[in-house]
Motif scaffolding. Structure first.
Motif, mmCIF file in Angstrom:
data_model
loop_
_atom_site.group_PDB
_atom_site.id
_atom_site.type_symbol
_atom_site.label_atom_id
_atom_site.label_comp_id
_atom_site.label_asym_id
_atom_site.label_seq_id
_atom_site.Cartn_x
_atom_site.Cartn_y
_atom_site.Cartn_z
ATOM 1 N N UNK A 84 -2.538 11.909 6.451
ATOM 2 C CA UNK A 84 -2.498 10.466 6.735
ATOM 3 C C UNK A 84 -1.376 9.755 6.004
ATOM 4 N N UNK A 85 -0.893 10.338 4.902
ATOM 5 C CA UNK A 85 0.176 9.686 4.150
ATOM 6 C C UNK A 85 1.514 9.762 4.872
ATOM 7 N N UNK A 86 1.648 10.672 5.833
ATOM 8 C CA UNK A 86 2.911 10.819 6.550
ATOM 9 C C UNK A 86 2.783 10.710 8.066
ATOM 10 N N UNK A 87 1.583 10.767 8.597
ATOM 11 C CA UNK A 87 1.372 10.768 10.047
ATOM 12 C C UNK A 87 1.475 9.338 10.603
ATOM 13 N N UNK A 88 2.462 9.108 11.431
ATOM 14 C CA UNK A 88 2.668 7.763 11.978
ATOM 15 C C UNK A 88 1.528 7.320 12.883
ATOM 16 N N UNK A 89 0.696 8.270 13.315
ATOM 17 C CA UNK A 89 -0.433 7.913 14.184
ATOM 18 C C UNK A 89 -1.635 7.388 13.406
ATOM 19 N N UNK A 90 -1.587 7.473 12.085
ATOM 20 C CA UNK A 90 -2.669 6.932 11.260
ATOM 21 C C UNK A 90 -2.260 5.528 10.833
ATOM 22 N N UNK A 91 -2.957 4.493 11.313
ATOM 23 C CA UNK A 91 -2.487 3.117 11.121
ATOM 24 C C UNK A 91 -2.670 2.553 9.729
ATOM 25 N N UNK A 92 -3.621 3.040 8.969
ATOM 26 C CA UNK A 92 -3.822 2.509 7.625
ATOM 27 C C UNK A 92 -4.427 3.588 6.737
ATOM 28 N N UNK A 93 -4.057 3.539 5.458
ATOM 29 C CA UNK A 93 -4.494 4.551 4.506
ATOM 30 C C UNK A 93 -5.015 3.875 3.249
ATOM 31 N N UNK A 94 -6.231 4.210 2.801
ATOM 32 C CA UNK A 94 -6.743 3.605 1.571
ATOM 33 C C UNK A 94 -6.065 4.228 0.354
ATOM 34 N N UNK A 95 -5.740 3.406 -0.624
ATOM 35 C CA UNK A 95 -5.082 3.916 -1.815
ATOM 36 C C UNK A 95 -5.230 2.921 -2.948
ATOM 37 N N UNK A 96 -4.816 3.326 -4.106
ATOM 38 C CA UNK A 96 -4.508 2.472 -5.239
ATOM 39 C C UNK A 96 -3.548 3.319 -6.042
ATOM 40 N N UNK A 97 -2.634 2.706 -6.699
ATOM 41 C CA UNK A 97 -1.585 3.512 -7.282
ATOM 42 C C UNK A 97 -1.085 2.940 -8.585
ATOM 43 N N UNK A 98 -0.501 3.815 -9.390
ATOM 44 C CA UNK A 98 0.086 3.412 -10.658
ATOM 45 C C UNK A 98 1.357 2.612 -10.427
ATOM 46 N N UNK A 99 1.674 1.766 -11.381
ATOM 47 C CA UNK A 99 2.826 0.870 -11.256
ATOM 48 C C UNK A 99 4.006 1.346 -12.089
ATOM 49 N N UNK A 100 4.017 2.622 -12.461
ATOM 50 C CA UNK A 100 5.047 3.124 -13.365
ATOM 51 C C UNK A 100 6.440 3.113 -12.752
ATOM 52 N N UNK A 101 6.529 3.058 -11.455
ATOM 53 C CA UNK A 101 7.840 3.014 -10.810
ATOM 54 C C UNK A 101 8.077 1.677 -10.132
ATOM 55 N N UNK A 102 7.254 0.675 -10.467
ATOM 56 C CA UNK A 102 7.402 -0.644 -9.877
ATOM 57 C C UNK A 102 6.502 -0.833 -8.670
ATOM 58 N N UNK A 103 6.161 -2.082 -8.389
ATOM 59 C CA UNK A 103 5.275 -2.383 -7.261
ATOM 60 C C UNK A 103 5.978 -2.204 -5.926
#
Length: 527
Positions: free
Chosen positions: A418-437
């Motif tokens: 789902x992180x790369x498939x263009x057919x998946x419209x939305x992906x749940x996540x939360x992520x670290x900010x170590x490389x900027x928002x």
């Protein structure tokens, strides 16, 4: 800024334990048994990617800097001093004297340079990718006890990144290995307060205290060896079994307690810790705006305001998972309150869907050009609140908006794709900010694959060049407004990791919610 109540870690309950009998001074010795939700797939730093990795490796790998969650500032660790130049292309670290890796080799400036070389350049022959947290790397130069890192492009987030487990320092012996061999825990030589002892693959990892450790972060209350003799990390994937193992006294601390288990765990006399992710985003779904179903901003805005976040917390989750007020947790220094943009408005959402050409049809669903407005989203293993959250949203969207949502849980292959498939419209996540928002969404290290947006790209450039702390706060606040106003993200709850612990355990948690095993101890006064 965050309300003071959000910084309170432990919510203790139950009357079966006499809190007054607790000792106040740390006691050395004992074994802490900790349960986690999954095994660590690889211990190679560029391959790390989940809370599970940080929970295990945080106590094995030291870092150059440490992010103090109380002051929200970087403090010294292996680097006694750290500076950057005016355009954030050069960073100099002065390395602490007397630090050694667990194999006895020195953690000196040369070892730090070797780590940066592998992070920044990777190694194609050994199948090691460059770290996304050291983009545009040029070189590192050693001068006495100092290391100066040179970048080809500005990156004001690099200093912050040096506090993350993803830039954990390993010995030259480990750096020389292949990607696969670096991923084996028995080959990972760090300088931390614990060392790897043994494992039962996919079931258990045992860490033991390192003798002579004396270089904890400057803000750490324990500057010497860890108090505990051992930490045993057990893998318990089934969420209900983690609470059961705690109540049966098979484990001392359990991570990933599901919301409806919190009350019975407290009632049994155990402590529940709801730890905000100070240096993480809130939980959210990222829209893939190139997808045909969510390409129209009106559709995304309808979905954004098409459910009630306060009711979600009250009826499905718990107070451990507060409703979101923005894309960042309120614990973050750059947080800006955008709760007015997240208020539910079902009638407006319906009008937006009508305007976008999605009309009600068979079964109450919305259709356009013969296609139903049907979306699919993956589940998540690392956060037990994700599944009930999206089941609640699924019901609200179906009933109130005529939008069908399929929540695919227990399908790790789909979650990964789902992180790369263009057919998946939305992906749940939360992520670290170590490389900027902004870099989460645009630029060469983007992880959500949004299409290029000139406004977002401009904010990305501002953020990576913002060396002044006040300017960084301003640009992060502008980013939050932009991402929510364009409905590129759909926040669901503030990120919080929920732990439960036997009352004999004295433990604190770090800014990324990892348990601080270095300062943890077992209280013999509590049985």
């Amino acid at each position: 800024m965050i309300a003071s109540t959000m910084l309170l870690s432990a919510c203790s309950g139950g009357n079966s334990v006499d809190r007054g009998s607790r000792s106040s001074d740390p006691v050395r010795g004992g074994t802490l048994v900790f349960s986690d939700v999954a095994a660590v797939a690889s211990w190679q730093t560029q391959a790390l990617g989940s809370y599970t990795s940080g929970n295990a490796l945080n106590s094995v790998l030291d870092r150059l800097t440490h992010f103090d969650k109380k002051t929200k500032k970087l403090v010294s660790w292996i680097a006694t001093d750290f500076t950057q130049n005016a355009d954030a292309t050069q960073f100099t670290f002065t390395i602490r004297d007397g630090v050694t890796f667990s194999d006895g080799t020195p953690l000196d400036a040369a070892a730090v340079k070797a780590n940066f070389d592998l992070w920044g350049l990777g190694n194609k022959d050994r199948q090691i990718l460059p770290s996304r947290y050291v983009p545009d790397y040029d070189r590192a130069e050693v001068a006495g006890k100092s290391v100066t890192v040179h970048l080809k492009q500005p990156n004001a987030s690099l200093l912050f990144a040096t506090s993350s487990i993803f830039l954990g320092l390993v010995a030259p012996k480990t750096l020389a290995l292949s990607n696969i061999d670096q991923g084996r825990p028995e080959n990972v030589v760090g300088s931390g307060p614990f060392v790897f002892q043994s494992q039962v693959p996919d079931q258990e990892i045992v860490l033991t205290r390192r003798s002579g450790y004396a270089w904890a972060p400057a803000s750490d209350g324990n500057q010497g060896e860890a108090y505990l003799d051992k930490v045993v990390i057990k893998v318990i994937p089934e969420v209900g079994l983690r609470s059961g193992a705690l109540l049966a006294k098979q484990v001392d601390v359990a991570r990933g307690i599901q919301p409806f288990d919190e009350k019975p765990v407290r009632a049994a006399g155990y402590d529940v810790y709801a730890e905000p992710g100070v240096d993480l985003t809130a939980n959210f779904a990222a829209f893939r705006i190139g997808n045909e179903f969510v390409a129209d901003e009106r559709v995304r805005k309808a979905l954004l305001i098409g459910f009630d976040r306060a009711t979600l917390v009250e009826t499905v989750l718990s107070e451990s998972f507060p409703r979101p007020y923005s894309l960042l947790n309120r614990a973050d220094a750059g947080f800006v309150d955008l709760s007015d943009r997240l208020k539910p408005d079902v009638e407006l959402a319906k009008r937006l869907l009508d305007e976008a050409g999605w009309a009600k049809g068979a079964g109450g669903l919305r259709y356009k050009d013969g296609k139903p407005l049907e979306l699919t989203i993956p589940g998540a293993v690392q956060q037990p609140a994700v599944q009930p959250t999206w089941e609640y949203i699924e019901q609200q969207w179906r009933t109130d908006l005529g939008v069908k949502l399929n929540v695919r849980s227990g399908d790790p292959a789909f979650a990964s794709a789902a992180t790369t498939d263009k057919n998946v419209p939305l992906t749940p996540t939360r992520t670290w900010l170590y490389n900027g928002l902004a870099s989460i969404f645009v630029g060469p290290r983007a992880t959500t694959l949004l299409q290029d947006d000139p406004g977002l790209l401009a904010l990305y450039e501002r953020e990576r060049r913002a060396t002044d702390p006040a300017e960084r706060v301003r640009v992060v606040q502008d980013l939050q407004r932009y991402l929510i106003d364009k409905a590129y993200v759909l926040p669901t709850s503030e990120e919080s990791q929920v732990f439960a612990a036997h009352p004999k355990v004295r433990i604190d948690f770090l800014s990324a919610t990892y348990p601080d095993f270095q300062s943890a101890w077992i209280d013999p006064a509590v049985r």
